[in-house]
Scaffold this motif. Structure first.
Motif, PDB file in Angstrom:
ATOM      1  N   GLN A   1       0.848  -1.188   0.000  1.00  0.00           N
ATOM      2  CA  GLN A   1       0.000   0.000   0.000  1.00  0.00           C
ATOM      3  C   GLN A   1       0.873   1.222   0.000  1.00  0.00           C
ATOM      4  N   CYS A   2       0.250   2.387  -0.208  1.00  0.00           N
ATOM      5  CA  CYS A   2       1.027   3.619  -0.137  1.00  0.00           C
ATOM      6  C   CYS A   2       1.245   4.017   1.321  1.00  0.00           C
ATOM      7  N   LEU A   3       2.497   4.186   1.697  1.00  0.00           N
ATOM      8  CA  LEU A   3       2.824   4.708   3.018  1.00  0.00           C
ATOM      9  C   LEU A   3       3.483   6.071   2.836  1.00  0.00           C
ATOM     10  N   PRO A   4       2.723   7.163   2.988  1.00  0.00           N
ATOM     11  CA  PRO A   4       3.287   8.498   2.737  1.00  0.00           C
ATOM     12  C   PRO A   4       4.504   8.787   3.620  1.00  0.00           C
ATOM     13  N   GLY A   5       4.505   8.259   4.846  1.00  0.00           N
ATOM     14  CA  GLY A   5       5.641   8.463   5.743  1.00  0.00           C
ATOM     15  C   GLY A   5       6.915   7.851   5.191  1.00  0.00           C
ATOM     16  N   LEU A   6       6.779   6.691   4.554  1.00  0.00           N
ATOM     17  CA  LEU A   6       7.938   6.009   3.960  1.00  0.00           C
ATOM     18  C   LEU A   6       8.511   6.838   2.811  1.00  0.00           C
ATOM     19  N   VAL A   7       7.609   7.352   1.962  1.00  0.00           N
ATOM     20  CA  VAL A   7       8.044   8.172   0.824  1.00  0.00           C
ATOM     21  C   VAL A   7       8.784   9.411   1.323  1.00  0.00           C
ATOM     22  N   LEU A   8       8.236  10.034   2.345  1.00  0.00           N
ATOM     23  CA  LEU A   8       8.859  11.241   2.910  1.00  0.00           C
ATOM     24  C   LEU A   8      10.240  10.911   3.477  1.00  0.00           C
ATOM     25  N   ALA A   9      10.321   9.787   4.235  1.00  0.00           N
ATOM     26  CA  ALA A   9      11.595   9.404   4.861  1.00  0.00           C
ATOM     27  C   ALA A   9      12.647   9.086   3.799  1.00  0.00           C
ATOM     28  N   LEU A  10      12.274   8.273   2.797  1.00  0.00           N
ATOM     29  CA  LEU A  10      13.248   7.881   1.776  1.00  0.00           C
ATOM     30  C   LEU A  10      13.697   9.081   0.946  1.00  0.00           C
ATOM     31  N   SER A  11      12.766  10.000   0.650  1.00  0.00           N
ATOM     32  CA  SER A  11      13.126  11.191  -0.126  1.00  0.00           C
ATOM     33  C   SER A  11      14.054  12.096   0.662  1.00  0.00           C
ATOM     34  N   SER A  12      13.787  12.244   1.966  1.00  0.00           N
ATOM     35  CA  SER A  12      14.635  13.094   2.799  1.00  0.00           C
ATOM     36  C   SER A  12      16.034  12.521   2.894  1.00  0.00           C
TER      37      SER A  12
ATOM     38  N   LEU B   1      17.471  10.696   0.690  1.00  0.00           N
ATOM     39  CA  LEU B   1      18.104  10.934  -0.623  1.00  0.00           C
ATOM     40  C   LEU B   1      18.654  12.358  -0.696  1.00  0.00           C
ATOM     41  N   GLY B   2      17.875  13.316  -0.192  1.00  0.00           N
ATOM     42  CA  GLY B   2      18.334  14.703  -0.153  1.00  0.00           C
ATOM     43  C   GLY B   2      19.566  14.865   0.727  1.00  0.00           C
ATOM     44  N   ALA B   3      19.568  14.149   1.873  1.00  0.00           N
ATOM     45  CA  ALA B   3      20.719  14.219   2.783  1.00  0.00           C
ATOM     46  C   ALA B   3      21.959  13.603   2.137  1.00  0.00           C
ATOM     47  N   LEU B   4      21.776  12.467   1.441  1.00  0.00           N
ATOM     48  CA  LEU B   4      22.893  11.835   0.720  1.00  0.00           C
ATOM     49  C   LEU B   4      23.455  12.790  -0.331  1.00  0.00           C
ATOM     50  N   ALA B   5      22.542  13.537  -0.965  1.00  0.00           N
ATOM     51  CA  ALA B   5      22.966  14.494  -1.992  1.00  0.00           C
ATOM     52  C   ALA B   5      23.888  15.539  -1.378  1.00  0.00           C
ATOM     53  N   LEU B   6      23.514  16.055  -0.211  1.00  0.00           N
ATOM     54  CA  LEU B   6      24.351  17.065   0.451  1.00  0.00           C
ATOM     55  C   LEU B   6      25.694  16.472   0.886  1.00  0.00           C
ATOM     56  N   LEU B   7      25.645  15.225   1.380  1.00  0.00           N
ATOM     57  CA  LEU B   7      26.886  14.543   1.756  1.00  0.00           C
ATOM     58  C   LEU B   7      27.816  14.456   0.544  1.00  0.00           C
ATOM     59  N   GLN B   8      27.246  14.035  -0.603  1.00  0.00           N
ATOM     60  CA  GLN B   8      28.044  13.911  -1.821  1.00  0.00           C
ATOM     61  C   GLN B   8      28.622  15.231  -2.243  1.00  0.00           C
ATOM     62  N   LEU B   9      27.792  16.272  -2.175  1.00  0.00           N
ATOM     63  CA  LEU B   9      28.239  17.596  -2.597  1.00  0.00           C
ATOM     64  C   LEU B   9      29.464  18.000  -1.785  1.00  0.00           C
ATOM     65  N   SER B  10      29.394  17.790  -0.462  1.00  0.00           N
ATOM     66  CA  SER B  10      30.519  18.204   0.382  1.00  0.00           C
ATOM     67  C   SER B  10      31.754  17.347   0.106  1.00  0.00           C
ATOM     68  N   LEU B  11      31.554  16.042  -0.197  1.00  0.00           N
ATOM     69  CA  LEU B  11      32.702  15.174  -0.520  1.00  0.00           C
ATOM     70  C   LEU B  11      33.306  15.535  -1.871  1.00  0.00           C
ATOM     71  N   TYR B  12      32.430  15.702  -2.876  1.00  0.00           N
ATOM     72  CA  TYR B  12      32.903  15.793  -4.251  1.00  0.00           C
ATOM     73  C   TYR B  12      33.308  17.195  -4.674  1.00  0.00           C
ATOM     74  N   LEU B  13      32.982  18.195  -3.849  1.00  0.00           N
ATOM     75  CA  LEU B  13      33.516  19.516  -4.162  1.00  0.00           C
ATOM     76  C   LEU B  13      35.022  19.518  -3.895  1.00  0.00           C
ATOM     77  N   ARG B  14      35.439  18.737  -2.882  1.00  0.00           N
ATOM     78  CA  ARG B  14      36.864  18.654  -2.554  1.00  0.00           C
ATOM     79  C   ARG B  14      37.605  17.747  -3.526  1.00  0.00           C
ATOM     80  N   ALA B  15      37.126  16.520  -3.703  1.00  0.00           N
ATOM     81  CA  ALA B  15      37.807  15.570  -4.587  1.00  0.00           C
ATOM     82  C   ALA B  15      36.769  14.760  -5.352  1.00  0.00           C
ATOM     83  N   PRO B  16      37.049  14.439  -6.618  1.00  0.00           N
ATOM     84  CA  PRO B  16      36.071  13.690  -7.424  1.00  0.00           C
ATOM     85  C   PRO B  16      35.960  12.246  -6.974  1.00  0.00           C
ATOM     86  N   SER B  17      34.845  11.579  -7.292  1.00  0.00           N
ATOM     87  CA  SER B  17      34.712  10.168  -6.964  1.00  0.00           C
ATOM     88  C   SER B  17      35.652   9.389  -7.895  1.00  0.00           C
ATOM     89  N   ARG B  18      36.284   8.338  -7.339  1.00  0.00           N
ATOM     90  CA  ARG B  18      37.471   7.724  -7.949  1.00  0.00           C
ATOM     91  C   ARG B  18      37.142   6.677  -9.001  1.00  0.00           C
TER      92      ARG B  18
END
Ligand code: NDX
Length: 256
Positions: free
Chosen positions: A3-14, A16-33
């Motif tokens: 079934q649709c669990l709106p809480g799950l969608v919100l959690a997984l999307s958030s 993903l957004g947090a991972l994006a920020l983590l990547q940005l901070s990592l990859y601004l310094r050095a590229p992924s290898r």
């Protein structure tokens, strides 16, 4: 059954957004290898041929939403928008899984990144597919909504640029060659990361067409992942080729 669990969608999307920020901070310094940013000293044993690696890594992004779409019971026939949008996502990953890897002339890919790449593709494939097939609600005339039509246009434009640029990169090498040259033609006339520019336009188009949190989170992730990579490619070219075109930008034509 699921079934649709709106809480799950919100959690997984958030997340993903947090991972994006983590990547940005990592990859601004050095590229992924991987590719031109791999350290040459390391471990030939920890690598897989580019073909297998890209196929395995991207497969879940095609398979997971395709299975969710096919196996949903009862099948979701209304509204049309949900299935159409899910098919767009699968269409991109059909290309990336079943076509792109078989033509690539890329160098072997690190196993460790392959592992994380696969996890990411399972995660994102599930989030986008689950949202569109179990949660999304669209009016029946969504296909004529300005968000759907303009988003679809951007998606197609971005996909065209991405596929064309992938092709131009591939043609820089003869089979078996592993050297780097200056990309020419197409959008490479204006930017070093033409393939990345296309991919980013594509996923923002998809986000506008679906008008959904998961798709905007993924577009943002793409921007944070390959945006910095375009910048590192650009720096690599400037450092390596003294005759590199001066007017060429890193990612966005005429701007950056
Ligand atoms: N795969 C997306 N993060 C990634 C794999 C790595 O599809 O742990 C993201 C994707 C993953 C990453 C993926 C997500 C984040 C991960 C990361 C690993 C670590 C990271 C999991 C899943 C992570 C945290 C910490 C948050 C958990 O020899 P070569 O390979 O360099 O040859 C290249 C060739 N070429 C040239 N040939 C001759 N002369 C030149 N000057 C050349 N320049 C390049 O062209 C390649 O064969 C080919 C393309 O090279 P390149 O470097 O331009 O593109 P590439 O990065 O390999 O991407 C290929 C395509 C491209 O169209 C791009 O748009 C798309 O895939 N892509 C790539 C990455 C991510 C992504 C799309 C997305 O986010 N949507």
């Amino acid at each position: 059954s699921m079934q649709c669990l709106p809480g799950l969608v919100l959690a997984l999307s958030s997340l993903l957004g947090a991972l994006a920020l983590l990547q940005l901070s990592l990859y601004l310094r050095a590229p992924s290898r991987y590719g031109k940013h791999e350290e040459r000293l390391c471990r030939p044993r920890g690598q897989l041929p580019a073909r297998c690696a890209w196929f395995l890594q991207e497969l879940p992004s095609f398979l997971v939403p395709a299975l969710l779409l096919a196996l949903r019971s009862p099948p979701r026939l209304e509204p049309l928008g949900c299935r159409l949008l899910c098919c767009l996502f699968c269409w991109h990953y059909f290309y990336r899984t079943f076509i792109y890897p078989f033509f690539t002339r890329g160098r072997p890919f690190p196993l460790q990144l392959l592992f994380f790449g696969m996890l990411f593709c399972i995660y994102n494939g599930f989030l986008q597919g689950y949202y569109l097939i179990y949660c999304a609600e669209y009016p029946n005339d969504w296909c004529t909504d300005i968000r759907f039509t303009s988003g679809l246009l951007l998606f197609l434009l971005g996909m065209g640029i991405n596929i064309h640029s992938d092709l131009l990169l591939r043609q820089l090498r003869k089979p078996g060659e592993v050297t780097y040259k200056i990309p020419q033609g197409g959008l490479f006339t204006y930017v070093s990361g033409a393939n990345y520019f296309g991919e980013i336009v594509e996923w923002f188009g998809f986000a506008i067409a679906t008008w959904s949190l998961p798709a905007f989170a993924f577009a943002f992730f793409t921007l944070c992942c390959i945006g910095p990579r375009a910048y590192h490619h650009h720096r690599y070219y400037l450092k390596t080729f003294t005759d590199y075109p001066k007017s060429r930008k890193a990612l966005i034509p005429f701007i950056f």
